[in-house]
Motif scaffolding. Structure first.
Motif, short mmCIF file in Angstrom:
data_model
loop_
_atom_site.label_atom_id
_atom_site.label_comp_id
_atom_site.label_asym_id
_atom_site.label_seq_id
_atom_site.Cartn_x
_atom_site.Cartn_y
_atom_site.Cartn_z
N PRO A 1 0.78 -1.23 0.00
CA PRO A 1 0.00 0.00 0.00
C PRO A 1 0.83 1.30 0.00
CG PRO A 1 -0.99 -1.58 1.48
CD PRO A 1 0.30 -2.18 0.98
N GLU A 4 1.81 1.99 -3.52
CA GLU A 4 0.65 2.36 -4.31
C GLU A 4 0.25 3.81 -4.02
OE1 GLU A 4 -3.55 0.34 -5.67
OE2 GLU A 4 -2.60 -0.31 -3.82
N GLU A 5 0.37 4.23 -2.77
CA GLU A 5 0.07 5.63 -2.43
C GLU A 5 1.06 6.58 -3.07
OE1 GLU A 5 -0.18 6.21 1.78
OE2 GLU A 5 -1.73 4.69 2.02
N TYR A 7 3.21 6.01 -5.83
CA TYR A 7 3.32 5.99 -7.28
C TYR A 7 1.98 5.91 -8.01
CZ TYR A 7 8.22 5.11 -6.26
OH TYR A 7 9.49 5.22 -5.79
N SER A 9 -1.77 3.47 -8.56
CA SER A 9 -2.07 2.09 -8.95
C SER A 9 -1.64 1.78 -10.37
CB SER A 9 -3.57 1.82 -8.81
OG SER A 9 -3.98 1.98 -7.49
N ARG A 10 -1.93 2.66 -11.29
CA ARG A 10 -1.61 2.40 -12.70
C ARG A 10 -0.10 2.39 -12.94
NH1 ARG A 10 -6.28 5.37 -16.26
NH2 ARG A 10 -7.98 4.34 -15.16
N LEU A 12 2.22 1.69 -10.74
CA LEU A 12 2.75 0.48 -10.12
C LEU A 12 2.42 -0.76 -10.94
CD1 LEU A 12 4.39 -0.26 -7.65
CD2 LEU A 12 2.27 -0.59 -6.41
N LEU A 13 1.23 -0.83 -11.48
CA LEU A 13 0.85 -1.94 -12.36
C LEU A 13 1.75 -1.96 -13.59
CD1 LEU A 13 -0.99 -4.32 -13.06
CD2 LEU A 13 -2.54 -2.66 -14.14
#
Length: 108
Positions: A1, A4-5, A7, A9-10, A12-13
């Motif tokens: 988490p 994700e905060e 960078y 979600s997209r 990081l994906l």
């Protein structure tokens, strides 16, 4: 988490997919007769990426140096001196992908 905060979600994906693609291509090129199971290369990408999370402009964090020396050094040692069924090369590839991705995302 926390990654994700920082960078998103997209983003990081995108890093995860990039690491999986590079690992897959290198696996096919260098070890065509063997298969991999697991996502440990992606885990190493996330470990290296997390060591870059507090980076300021123009500096290399001490955490990056320590994590690279400890985690990646352990993988190099395992690859050279330990005979087991661990894909140490893919761990190193994941760590390099995480480092490159962290610097690339920071510049944007």
């Amino acid at each position: 988490p926390p990654l994700e905060e920082k960078y998103g979600s997209r983003t990081l994906l995108g890093g995860i997919l990039m690491t999986a693609a590079i690992s897959g291509v290198l696996q096919c090129l260098f070890f065509p007769g063997s298969a991999l199971l697991g996502a440990s290369g992606i885990v190493f990408m996330l470990i290296m990426l997390s060591s870059l999370a507090g980076m300021r402009s123009g500096t290399i964090p001490l955490t990056l140096i320590l994590v690279a020396a400890l985690y990646l050094g352990q993988q190099v040692y395992g690859m050279l001196f330990v005979q087991d069924q661990v894909a140490n090369f893919m761990h190193i590839v994941g760590g390099v992908c995480g480092t490159v991705f962290g610097f690339a995302v920071r510049r944007r």
